[in-house]
Design a protein around this motif. Structure first.
Motif, PDB file in Angstrom:
ATOM      1  N   LEU A  73       0.868  -1.179   0.000  1.00 15.99           N
ATOM      2  CA  LEU A  73       0.000   0.000   0.000  1.00 15.99           C
ATOM      3  C   LEU A  73       0.903   1.226   0.000  1.00 15.99           C
ATOM      4  CD1 LEU A  73      -3.119   0.226   0.233  1.00 15.99           C
ATOM      5  CD2 LEU A  73      -2.810   0.777   2.616  1.00 15.99           C
ATOM      6  N   PHE A 137      -4.683   2.742  -4.421  1.00 19.40           N
ATOM      7  CA  PHE A 137      -4.700   3.469  -3.154  1.00 19.40           C
ATOM      8  C   PHE A 137      -4.321   4.939  -3.363  1.00 19.40           C
ATOM      9  CE2 PHE A 137      -1.852   4.979   0.291  1.00 19.40           C
ATOM     10  CZ  PHE A 137      -2.825   5.277   1.213  1.00 19.40           C
ATOM     11  N   LEU A 182     -14.203   2.333  -1.409  1.00 13.00           N
ATOM     12  CA  LEU A 182     -13.337   1.873  -0.315  1.00 13.00           C
ATOM     13  C   LEU A 182     -13.503   0.376  -0.043  1.00 13.00           C
ATOM     14  CD1 LEU A 182     -11.309   2.494   1.955  1.00 13.00           C
ATOM     15  CD2 LEU A 182     -13.201   3.210   3.381  1.00 13.00           C
ATOM     16  N   PRO A 183     -14.732  -0.113   0.173  1.00 12.67           N
ATOM     17  CA  PRO A 183     -14.843  -1.571   0.385  1.00 12.67           C
ATOM     18  C   PRO A 183     -14.398  -2.374  -0.832  1.00 12.67           C
ATOM     19  CG  PRO A 183     -17.018  -0.552   0.280  1.00 12.67           C
ATOM     20  CD  PRO A 183     -16.033   0.556   0.370  1.00 12.67           C
ATOM     21  N   MET A 185     -12.101  -1.605  -2.925  1.00 14.48           N
ATOM     22  CA  MET A 185     -10.639  -1.591  -2.946  1.00 14.48           C
ATOM     23  C   MET A 185     -10.090  -2.579  -1.912  1.00 14.48           C
ATOM     24  SD  MET A 185      -8.193   1.738  -2.570  1.00 14.48           S
ATOM     25  CE  MET A 185      -8.797   2.359  -1.029  1.00 14.48           C
ATOM     26  N   LEU A 186     -10.724  -2.619  -0.739  1.00  9.27           N
ATOM     27  CA  LEU A 186     -10.260  -3.543   0.308  1.00  9.27           C
ATOM     28  C   LEU A 186     -10.455  -4.997  -0.122  1.00  9.27           C
ATOM     29  CD1 LEU A 186     -11.491  -1.346   3.150  1.00  9.27           C
ATOM     30  CD2 LEU A 186      -9.386  -2.636   3.371  1.00  9.27           C
ATOM     31  N   ILE A 187     -11.578  -5.255  -0.768  1.00 11.49           N
ATOM     32  CA  ILE A 187     -11.819  -6.633  -1.225  1.00 11.49           C
ATOM     33  C   ILE A 187     -10.774  -7.007  -2.276  1.00 11.49           C
ATOM     34  CG2 ILE A 187     -13.469  -8.151  -2.409  1.00 11.49           C
ATOM     35  CD1 ILE A 187     -15.708  -6.477  -1.065  1.00 11.49           C
ATOM     36  N   TYR A 189      -7.774  -5.831  -2.513  1.00 11.42           N
ATOM     37  CA  TYR A 189      -6.497  -6.018  -1.824  1.00 11.42           C
ATOM     38  C   TYR A 189      -6.462  -7.387  -1.166  1.00 11.42           C
ATOM     39  CZ  TYR A 189      -2.660  -5.038   1.434  1.00 11.42           C
ATOM     40  OH  TYR A 189      -1.493  -5.071   2.141  1.00 11.42           O
ATOM     41  N   ASN A 190      -7.584  -7.753  -0.597  1.00 10.53           N
ATOM     42  CA  ASN A 190      -7.669  -9.055   0.063  1.00 10.53           C
ATOM     43  C   ASN A 190      -7.540 -10.196  -0.948  1.00 10.53           C
ATOM     44  OD1 ASN A 190      -7.952 -10.444   2.518  1.00 10.53           O
ATOM     45  ND2 ASN A 190     -10.075 -10.927   2.013  1.00 10.53           N
ATOM     46  N   LEU A 195      -2.325  -3.506  -5.210  1.00  9.77           N
ATOM     47  CA  LEU A 195      -3.254  -2.589  -5.866  1.00  9.77           C
ATOM     48  C   LEU A 195      -2.578  -1.895  -7.042  1.00  9.77           C
ATOM     49  CD1 LEU A 195      -4.880  -0.994  -2.665  1.00  9.77           C
ATOM     50  CD2 LEU A 195      -5.957  -2.602  -4.201  1.00  9.77           C
TER      51      LEU A 195
ATOM     52  N   TRP B 403      -8.451   0.660   7.785  1.00 13.04           N
ATOM     53  CA  TRP B 403      -8.034  -0.255   6.720  1.00 13.04           C
ATOM     54  C   TRP B 403      -7.800  -1.663   7.289  1.00 13.04           C
ATOM     55  CZ3 TRP B 403      -7.272   0.013   1.448  1.00 13.04           C
ATOM     56  CH2 TRP B 403      -6.447  -0.960   0.877  1.00 13.04           C
ATOM     57  N   ILE B 406     -11.145  -3.191   8.624  1.00 16.46           N
ATOM     58  CA  ILE B 406     -12.045  -3.681   7.571  1.00 16.46           C
ATOM     59  C   ILE B 406     -11.458  -4.935   6.931  1.00 16.46           C
ATOM     60  CG2 ILE B 406     -13.145  -3.135   5.373  1.00 16.46           C
ATOM     61  CD1 ILE B 406     -13.338  -0.267   6.203  1.00 16.46           C
ATOM     62  N   LEU B 407     -10.133  -4.922   6.691  1.00 17.16           N
ATOM     63  CA  LEU B 407      -9.506  -6.124   6.123  1.00 17.16           C
ATOM     64  C   LEU B 407      -9.718  -7.328   7.040  1.00 17.16           C
ATOM     65  CD1 LEU B 407      -6.014  -5.279   4.634  1.00 17.16           C
ATOM     66  CD2 LEU B 407      -7.948  -6.315   3.478  1.00 17.16           C
ATOM     67  N   ILE B 410     -13.204  -8.499   6.597  1.00 18.03           N
ATOM     68  CA  ILE B 410     -13.394  -9.223   5.333  1.00 18.03           C
ATOM     69  C   ILE B 410     -12.802 -10.626   5.457  1.00 18.03           C
ATOM     70  CG2 ILE B 410     -12.691  -9.313   2.913  1.00 18.03           C
ATOM     71  CD1 ILE B 410     -12.812  -6.268   2.848  1.00 18.03           C
ATOM     72  N   LEU B 422     -18.150   0.949   7.700  1.00 23.26           N
ATOM     73  CA  LEU B 422     -18.419   1.845   6.571  1.00 23.26           C
ATOM     74  C   LEU B 422     -19.549   2.804   6.915  1.00 23.26           C
ATOM     75  CD1 LEU B 422     -18.107  -0.712   3.662  1.00 23.26           C
ATOM     76  CD2 LEU B 422     -16.523   1.121   4.226  1.00 23.26           C
TER      77      LEU B 422
END
Lengths: 495, 490
Positions: A73, A137, A182-183, A185-187, A189-190, A195, B403, B406-407, B410, B422
């Protein structure tokens, strides 16, 4: 493999206008010095962007990593041909708009001009930051910075209308970026652990299911609400309460195109052309773009406020860019990218004309502009050129990008989209040409203005003449943008 | 040069003796000496805390035996990466809040300055002691010290503060009693009060219902102290009606220290295996955390008093950290620990700004904020940085802990927690931009008001800048400190 150069220039190009903000504030009491700072920053920014053009045209990529905040990131910059194209448009038009701002803001004796020029500079930093972002990011960071920097500009008048519009603006823009991008992007990344835009889309090979990818794609397309895909377009007409230079540069070029640009990055850098084509995910985006294009044009027909009509026109034109991305074919991509530049020059001319009319006559409504061609012939001639470009007629730059888009629909075997494009162009003509026609051709009884020629101040008129000329020149000489777009398209397709 | 082995005790003893010195100076010399001495003591303690953290980073955890008595009989101080960080947070926040308190204490209680600052230092001593101790009973004693001083620091405020302070007294005492009861259960079962010792003995007793009862009593006791929803009812009033100087100290610190104690109990006294797998309570607790986040945010949204609004945001933020800790994965726990640091700073930022505004404007209602951007541009600039961090806009610190959280959500598949985070970001955006609307669009009734005094402005701007700097160095903080604080086997 692309040759990579490491250089701090992209960072400098982005932050030079941010660094100018303290100077602008300090020079607040001396308007000429203050605007001098803006011009110096603008020239420096444009110069820095130009200095990288040659390398990018040679097929090189310029990178700079500022700091890796968390593993994978990083705040990092990467100048490729797509980013260069957008940065070139934004930084050159900032200079023109700054000149226009002087004419407009001083012509109307607006309040809080220091704040205005300061936040304008912040907004441009954010725009170039988005253009040169190396990863999602960094793009998100500058995207949010742009949203926040634009708020005081939209609400510049600080009255009730500005307050309501500002609220709408933030609700749409900030709400979608936090709630959807935002969510998503996080998904991502996961799923992928990175990114970076660099390769052919980092989601390729992540093993995500088609359903998940579809949801992510939609989250991005709607989340980047600056692109104005319906039904998340409502903020743009509301944002027209801003002073006209803001509407001209930010809401015809920088802000809205940051939205379309972000979707371009999502299509090419996050998913990748191949993945989207394999899973047939692009049809839904094409349909959304087509609906937005046609509906926005129909709404534009019924608007009497000139700036509102231009705003709906912009919403429709942004979807051309999105459609270009979603066609996934070399010519479609080229056309979409070219439209970032071509539409920018045409539409900024139109907005500056609207502002010049307002400064010279105080008129905002099209119905009040009958016969204005006699009073302001230069402005209205420029308006005609801008209109032709947005419609897509020669001899203007808009023709080139729409030509590529039309070829793109054939190449991608999407005949329905071909008809959408042509239909939309007809509608464009229907909402623009009557304005010009009524400005010049009317009976003396109908005319609202006398025969005496009285244009807006020179600082207002010169910039719009310049961009109108540029619009024409781009028809004959589209090379800088066309080469960049072709180069980028080739990179994305991987051919 | 001081022997590094002596550093841990210095952290606690400097403010403790400082309290006596301030008290003495207040009686014998002049009240003017109270604040400088307080600041000096906190700076000394802060230096010791930083030096200790450096030692921990370089050489690993430090132990200190009080009076040289060996544990488990004697009391032991243990500093590892987790509480090393928390100790630094406490001293830095207390120092900045003390500097900023000068004018508002002078304005609110000119006659009690010599009483106020000794209590202030004793409270900080209590918080530091709770954090540094390796003894479960000693923790209780210091919990009471900090609680008693807090009651006094709250009640010294406005008229309604008396009632609010009493409320806090009752619920705080219940919480502390539950904790004590829990520790009592463990003591009966093991015969030990030393945390390291307990950690060795307890695993053999994991099937004992008494141990389970002890753990749950401790947990609920701490939750009451940290105002974890729905045990939060005491917090908003007492923090709102407390003197502004007190709010600036307790709002950033009390809940965060409680979160630290919860983590310590979960992972040092017990083990992740016991807490997450043996007991099947993680899922409902994360749900509760999500409820805390949503509930706190919505309640904040309904407030007309902006200080009270900020207190409800604390309730929501507690949900962030508790939820993160109970996600039972590395991301979640990292996020919770990082958020202790970030939330302490952003809460401090917002409360310092609020104190400056109240000092200048004289009101706490949202309507008092008309034209505030024009009247106090620097204060509001800092306030906006704090607000953006609360919303979670990069590159402010708040974005990066969110960050991780939330990670973690998930990865654990806890979508209710992700949605709550959120949602809270969006509600925070509404809350703070409502203030922007009032402050930016509405004209003030009275004339010009100048910027806050420097003693308030400098700490505030420092905190605002630190929010961005710490945001950018999040990765550094995680790799050098926090990743060592996350228990092994996660």
């Amino acid at each position: 493999m692309l040759e990579t150069i490491t250089s701090i220039k992209p960072l400098l190009a982005a932050v030079v206008s941010l660094a100018a903000v303290p100077l602008i504030v300090l020079a607040g009491k001396k308007p000429n010095l203050r605007e001098g700072v803006t011009f110096a920053a603008g020239l420096l920014k444009f110069g820095l962007v130009l200095s990288m053009l040659g390398a990018v045209l040679d097929g090189k990529v310029i990178e700079y990593s500022l700091v890796e905040v968390l593993p994978g990131l990083a705040i990092a910059f990467r100048v490729d041909s797509l980013g260069m194209l957008f940065a070139l448009v934004a930084s050159s038009l900032w200079l023109v708009t700054s000149a226009y701002s002087i004419g407009y803001m001083r012509g109307l004796a607006e309040h809080a001009q220091t704040r205005y020029f300061a936040f304008f500079a912040v907004a441009l930093s954010a725009t170039i930051g988005v253009a040169f972002s190396a990863n999602l990011f960094t793009l998100y960071l500058f995207y949010e910075m742009l949203s926040l920097a634009t708020y005081p500009l939209v609400t510049h008048h600080q009255d009730g209308e500005a307050r309501i519009s500002g609220r709408k603006y933030l609700t749409y823009i900030l709400g979608t970026s936090i709630g959807l991008v935002l969510p998503a992007m996080l998904i991502c990344y996961n799923l992928a652990g990175t990114l970076e835009f660099g390769g052919a889309g980092f989601l390729a090979g992540s093993g995500a299911s088609r359903e998940l990818l579809l949801v992510l794609l939609l989250m991005f397309v709607f989340g980047f609400a600056k692109a104005g895909i319906m039904p998340l377009h409502g903020w743009l007409p509301a944002a027209m309460v801003a002073p006209t230079p803001v509407s001209a540069l930010l809401h015809a070029v920088a802000v809205v195109k940051v939205g379309a640009f972000s979707i371009f990055r999502i299509v090419t850098g996050v998913f990748g052309i191949e993945l989207l084509a394999d899973l047939d995910l692009n049809d839904i985006v094409l349909i959304l773009a087509a609906i937005t294009m046609l509906v926005a044009s129909l709404i534009a027909l019924s608007q009497d406020g000139l700036k509102r009509r231009l705003a709906f026109s912009t919403i429709g034109q942004l979807s051309y860019i999105v459609m270009g991305a979603a066609l996934l074919s070399p010519k479609g991509l080229t056309g979409g990218m070219l439209h970032i530049a071509m539409h920018a020059f045409g539409k900024i001319t139109l907005f500056m004309c609207a502002g010049a009319i307002f400064v010279a006559t105080g008129k905002k409504y099209i119905s009040e502009m009958v016969g204005i061609g006699r009073r302001m012939p230069v402005t209205m001639a420029a308006f005609l050129i801008g209109s032709l470009s947005v419609i897509g007629l020669p001899p203007t730059g808009g023709f080139i990008s729409k030509w590529f888009l039309v070829l793109g629909t054939l190449e991608a075997e999407q005949p329905a989209m071909l008809f959408v494009l042509l239909g939309s162009s007809l509608l464009n003509a229907a909402y623009f040409l009557p304005i010009v026609y009524r400005a010049f051709f009317c009976t003396p009884e109908e005319a609202r203005f006398g025969d005496e020629v009285r244009e807006a101040p020179l600082w207002c008129v010169a910039p719009l003449v310049l961009t109108a000329l540029a619009t024409v020149i781009l028809f004959f000489y589209p090379q800088p943008f066309a080469n960049l777009a072709r180069l980028a398209a080739r990179g994305f397709i991987g051919g | 040069m001081i022997d590094p082995g002596q550093l841990p005790i210095l952290i606690v003893i400097i403010p403790l003796f400082g309290a006596f010195a301030v008290s003495l100076a207040g009686c014998c010399l002049s009240k003017r000496w109270c604040l400088p001495l307080t600041v000096l003591a906190l700076a000394g303690s802060g230096w010791a805390a930083l030096a200790t953290l450096n030692q921990v980073i370089a050489r690993g955890p430090l132990n200190y035996r009080l009076g040289g008595w060996p544990p488990p009989m004697g009391i032991e101080y243990v500093v590892d990466h987790l509480n090393g960080l928390v100790l630094v947070v406490i001293t830095v926040v207390a120092l900045l809040a003390a500097v900023a308190s000068k004018r508002s204490v002078e304005a609110e209680m000119p006659n009690r300055i010599n009483l106020y600052y000794p209590l202030y230092l004793l409270l900080v001593t209590g918080l530091l002691g709770m954090t540094i101790t390796g003894d479960a009973f000693n923790l209780y004693v210091l919990l009471e010290i900090s609680a008693l001083t807090t009651y006094a620091l709250i009640a010294v405020g406005r008229v309604r503060a008396l009632h609010a302070g009493f409320n806090y007294l009752i619920l705080g005492t219940i919480g502390a009693s539950l904790y004590l009861l829990g520790v009592g259960h463990l003591y009966i079962m093991t015969g030990s009060l030393n945390m390291a010792d307990l950690a060795v003995i307890l695993p053999d007793l994991y099937n004992s219902p008494a141990v389970l009862t002890g753990f749950i009593l401790i947990l609920v006791g701490i939750w009451t102290k940290m105002a974890f929803f729905p045990l939060h009812t005491w917090l908003p009033n007492s923090y709102t009606y407390a003197p502004d100087a007190t709010s600036c100290l307790i709002a950033p610190l009390m809940t965060k220290v409680s979160v630290y104690i919860m983590l310590r109990m979960m992972f040092s006294l017990f083990t992740p295996a016991y807490v997450f797998h043996h007991l099947e309570v993680a899922a409902p607790i994360v749900w509760l955390a999500a409820a805390a986040i949503v509930g706190g945010s919505l309640l904040a949204l309904t407030q007309k008093d902006f200080k009270k609004m900020l207190t409800y945001l604390i309730v929501a933020e507690v949900g962030y950290m508790v939820g993160g800790a109970w996600l039972a994965n590395r991301y979640g726990i990292t996020g919770a620990i990082l958020h202790i640091l970030n939330d302490a700073l952003m809460t401090l930022c917002l409360f310092l700004a609020a104190a400056a505004i109240i000092y200048k404007v004289g009101g706490r209602k949202l309507a008092d904020l008309k034209g505030i951007f024009h009247r106090m541009p620097l204060t509001m600039a800092a306030f906006m940085v704090g607000a953006l961090s609360m919303i979670g806009v990069p590159p402010t610190a708040g974005f990066f802990s969110k960050w991780y959280l939330i990670l973690g959500g998930i990865q654990a598949g806890r979508w209710e927690f992700v949605a709550a985070l959120l949602f809270s970001s969006l509600v925070n955006a509404v809350i703070f931009f409502r203030i922007v609307e009032i402050g930016f669009f509405e004209k003030p009734e009275s004339g010009e008001v100048a910027e806050a005094p420097l003693s308030m402005l400098v700490p505030l701007l420092l905190v605002a800048v630190s929010l961005v700097v710490i945001g950018i160095y999040s990765g550094e903080i995680v790799t050098t400190i926090i990743q060592h604080a996350v228990p092994e086997g996660i």
